[in-house]
Design a protein around this motif. Structure first.
Motif, short mmCIF file in Angstrom:
data_model
loop_
_atom_site.label_atom_id
_atom_site.label_comp_id
_atom_site.label_asym_id
_atom_site.label_seq_id
_atom_site.Cartn_x
_atom_site.Cartn_y
_atom_site.Cartn_z
N GLN A 241 0.91 -1.25 -0.02
CA GLN A 241 0.01 0.04 -0.04
C GLN A 241 1.01 1.28 -0.02
O GLN A 241 0.39 2.45 -0.27
CB GLN A 241 -0.98 0.22 1.36
CG GLN A 241 -2.02 -1.04 1.06
CD GLN A 241 -2.64 -1.21 2.46
OE1 GLN A 241 -2.04 -0.69 3.50
NE2 GLN A 241 -4.01 -1.82 2.20
N SER B 292 3.65 4.10 -1.24
CA SER B 292 4.16 4.72 -2.51
C SER B 292 5.52 4.32 -2.78
O SER B 292 6.14 3.91 -1.85
CB SER B 292 4.02 6.19 -2.39
OG SER B 292 5.02 6.74 -1.43
N ARG B 293 6.06 4.68 -4.04
CA ARG B 293 7.18 4.37 -4.36
C ARG B 293 8.41 4.83 -3.13
O ARG B 293 9.27 4.32 -2.77
CB ARG B 293 7.66 4.68 -5.84
CG ARG B 293 8.85 4.15 -6.20
CD ARG B 293 9.44 4.57 -7.67
NE ARG B 293 10.65 4.47 -7.74
CZ ARG B 293 11.24 3.43 -8.48
NH1 ARG B 293 10.62 2.78 -9.18
NH2 ARG B 293 12.33 3.55 -8.58
N LYS C 221 8.41 3.22 -0.10
CA LYS C 221 9.05 1.85 -0.19
C LYS C 221 10.67 2.09 -0.09
O LYS C 221 11.23 1.26 0.63
CB LYS C 221 8.79 1.10 -1.50
CG LYS C 221 7.52 0.48 -1.24
CD LYS C 221 6.96 -0.41 -2.53
CE LYS C 221 5.65 -0.77 -2.59
NZ LYS C 221 5.17 -1.48 -3.61
N SER D 154 9.96 14.05 -2.50
CA SER D 154 10.74 12.58 -1.58
C SER D 154 12.18 12.79 -1.82
O SER D 154 12.81 12.07 -0.87
CB SER D 154 10.28 11.34 -2.74
OG SER D 154 8.77 11.18 -2.57
#
Lengths: 287, 310
Positions: B132, B134-135, B138, B167
């Motif tokens: 669940q 997001s990249r 992760k 990010s």
């Protein structure tokens, strides 16, 4: 507890795959069982108790066949699946030893099979209701299935380590399994046939004896399963009778202790295959 | 901390590493840069003990990676460029699994996992399934995973690739925090400017070799010094050219319209004196400055084999 095993069990129970597999296989087994029971009882409602053993034989063979079909697929995807999912490198960076990774993968794959075997016991117990078998026979069957599962599973694990794709690993495992079951029989029978061709050319025909070559069949789980089931239903000489076609083994020690020796051989082979797999999975191996 | 000497690795006929030499001191944040196929991932995998080199030596704190692999697992945290996760695991379970892989169990396991999640700002995600996330989340989880056993050396292979600007910024902040924890970090990227912000030293790889390696500040100073002078002349261009030709520190000249590009080897003071000399010779100058170039230009120059010597 082995962290790999713990993790895999957790992952297995969170997918519907295991539940579906158990349901489908037990439904097939139950279908076989009930259909055979109805056939054996017949319209007269008279039960021939000796016929119940045939039901046991049938169900045991179905269970064994399903094990042979399922295990290569499950185990072949274990390490190769990690590689495909790109989690293998990360796993290898941990302090988990290669041997523990391999063992964890094997037993997590077999846990489904063991669960399957245990969950099918009530169906096998159909026979127990009518007598003719001892409780220990059921446990012997489970033990045999477990050891054979380890043996077949070790082959799957080895290919899963060697091959990059789980599909290729599964195909290679099935081919090896067929080689073990059919190939070992064909090899022994072929060798006997060559000896027989030599014997018929001689002036005086003497039945050929292939001697120790018959022990090649010790690695064949189907032959040993055949011996176990026959032994349980009262024919303790089944393997001896089968092998008598290839020579005189009446007083042979191995022939008289075939079941236990075959299981030991399978276990040792499993150990060897797993050792090779644990060596191969190590990225810095020397060869 | 890390010493690589004369490292070679071949895949079939392709030479991924061609005598790589590299040295990273303790506490450094070393940026490993190079175009695709330069050998960054291969060298990082060898450092992490996941790949065997054909030839050469890799040692961490004096211990050879090949012969002390188990010990080095404790010292090294590795984050691969591509990685998978177990989708059916929750974030906390994911970290707990890897912590148990390092022999960390019980309450300590949970405490460390929580600390790592806090560090990468994923504390609120403990009970969510990994699939669940997001990249970016992760990537951060994977970073937390590779620090779970408190390694001395972190090898991060393109950790910020594919992330959005927010990010990327968060990632940089985490790396800076790790620097404060005295970690030695080797981080690869093909975006040099990104590394320039927090790396203490860099190495540029090309076709399996290190073509440039050094302290980040020194390299930036070298770039500044080696850039040509750009002089824009309003009047008396010919006089300006004559004056410049007489200067010993002027190596080359090129004229584009009323702009003269000068390769000048002198110091900042000598630059000022040169400007004074031009003005004294009645040359009217509208612009006198170093041409702007950055690490990216340097990277492109080096990787295009234009023969820059440092």
């Amino acid at each position: 507890m082995n962290p790999i095993l713990k993790n895999e069990i957790k992952l297995n129970v969170r997918t519907s795959k295991l539940a579906i597999m158990i349901t489908v296989i037990n439904t097939i087994l139950a279908g076989f069982g009930v259909f055979s029971l109805v056939s054996l009882v017949g319209k007269e409602s008279v039960i021939d108790y000796t016929q119940m053993l045939k039901l046991y034989i049938l169900l045991a063979y179905v269970e064994f066949a399903m094990m042979l079909l399922l295990i290569p697929t499950i185990t072949a995807g274990s390490v190769a699946g990690e590689r495909e999912r790109q989690t293998l490198d990360i796993l290898l960076m941990t302090k988990i030893k290669p041997w523990d990774i391999v063992i964890g993968k094997l037993f997590s794959s077999l846990s489904s099979t063991l669960l399957l075997a245990v969950s099918s016991l009530p169906i096998l117990a159909l026979v127990y209701v009518y007598g003719g078998l001892r409780l220990i026979d059921f446990f012997a069957l489970i033990l045999f299935l477990l050891i054979s599962a380890v043996f077949i599973g070790s082959i799957g694990i080895l290919f899963s380590v060697i091959m990059r794709k789980s599909t290729f690993a599964a195909v290679a495992s099935y081919i090896t399994e067929i080689g073990l079951i059919l190939g070992s029989y064909v090899a022994v029978h072929g060798y006997y046939h060559i000896r027989w061709l030599g014997a018929v050319k001689k002036p005086i025909y003497i039945d050929p004896d292939i001697g120790n070559a018959v022990y090649f069949l010790l690695i064949n789980p189907l032959i040993t399963f055949f011996g176990l089931i026959n032994n349980q239903v009262g024919n303790s000489k089944a393997i001896l009778n089968f092998c008598s076609a290839y020579g005189n083994f009446a007083d042979d020690y191995i022939m008289n202790h075939w079941l236990i020796i075959s299981l030991i051989v399978q276990f040792l082979f499993s150990f060897l295959l797993l050792w090779i797999a644990s060596h191969k999975i190590n990225p810095l191996r020397k060869c | 901390m890390l010493l690589i000497h004369d490292l070679y690795k071949k895949y079939g006929k392709f030479h991924a590493l061609n005598g790589l030499d590299l040295q990273v001191a303790e506490g450094e944040i070393f940026g490993l840069v190079g175009p695709n196929g330069a050998g960054k991932t291969t060298s990082m995998k060898i450092m992490a003990g996941l790949l065997k080199a054909d030839k050469g030596e890799v040692s961490i704190d004096g211990l050879n990676v090949l012969t002390n692999y188990n010990k080095l697992k404790e010292w090294v945290g590795y984050m691969p460029d591509f990685f998978g996760v177990y989708d059916n695991l929750k974030v906390m379970e994911y970290l707990e699994f890897y912590a148990s892989g390092y022999g960390i169990t019980g309450k300590r396991n949970r405490d460390i996992c929580l600390e790592m999640l806090d560090l990468v700002k994923l504390s609120g995600q403990t009970d969510n399934y990994v699939d669940q996330l997001s990249r970016g989340m992760k990537q951060k989880l994977c970073l937390a995973r590779c620090m779970i056993h408190n390694p001395k050396l972190l090898i991060l292979d393109e950790p910020a690739s594919g992330l959005d600007p927010n990010s990327r910024f968060e990632f940089k902040q985490i790396i800076k925090q790790l620097k404060e924890r005295d970690k030695t970090i080797i981080i690869s990227s093909h975006i040099l400017t990104e590394l320039a912000e927090f790396c203490t030293s860099i190495g540029i790889m090309e076709t399996g070799r290190m073509v440039l390696q050094g302290d980040m500040e020194e390299i930036l100073a070298s770039i500044e010094n080696s850039n040509p002078l750009m002089i824009k002349i309003y009047k008396n261009l010919d006089t300006a050219v004559q004056v410049l030709k007489q200067e010993l520190m002027v190596k080359t000249l090129s004229i584009q319209g009323n702009t003269i590009m000068v390769s000048f080897t002198g110091s900042r003071e000598e630059e000022a004196l040169l400007l004074k000399k031009l003005v004294m010779n009645d040359v009217l100058v509208t612009n006198f400055s170093k041409e702007s170039s950055n690490l990216e230009t340097l990277f492109l120059t080096i990787t295009n084999n234009e023969g820059v010597n440092w």
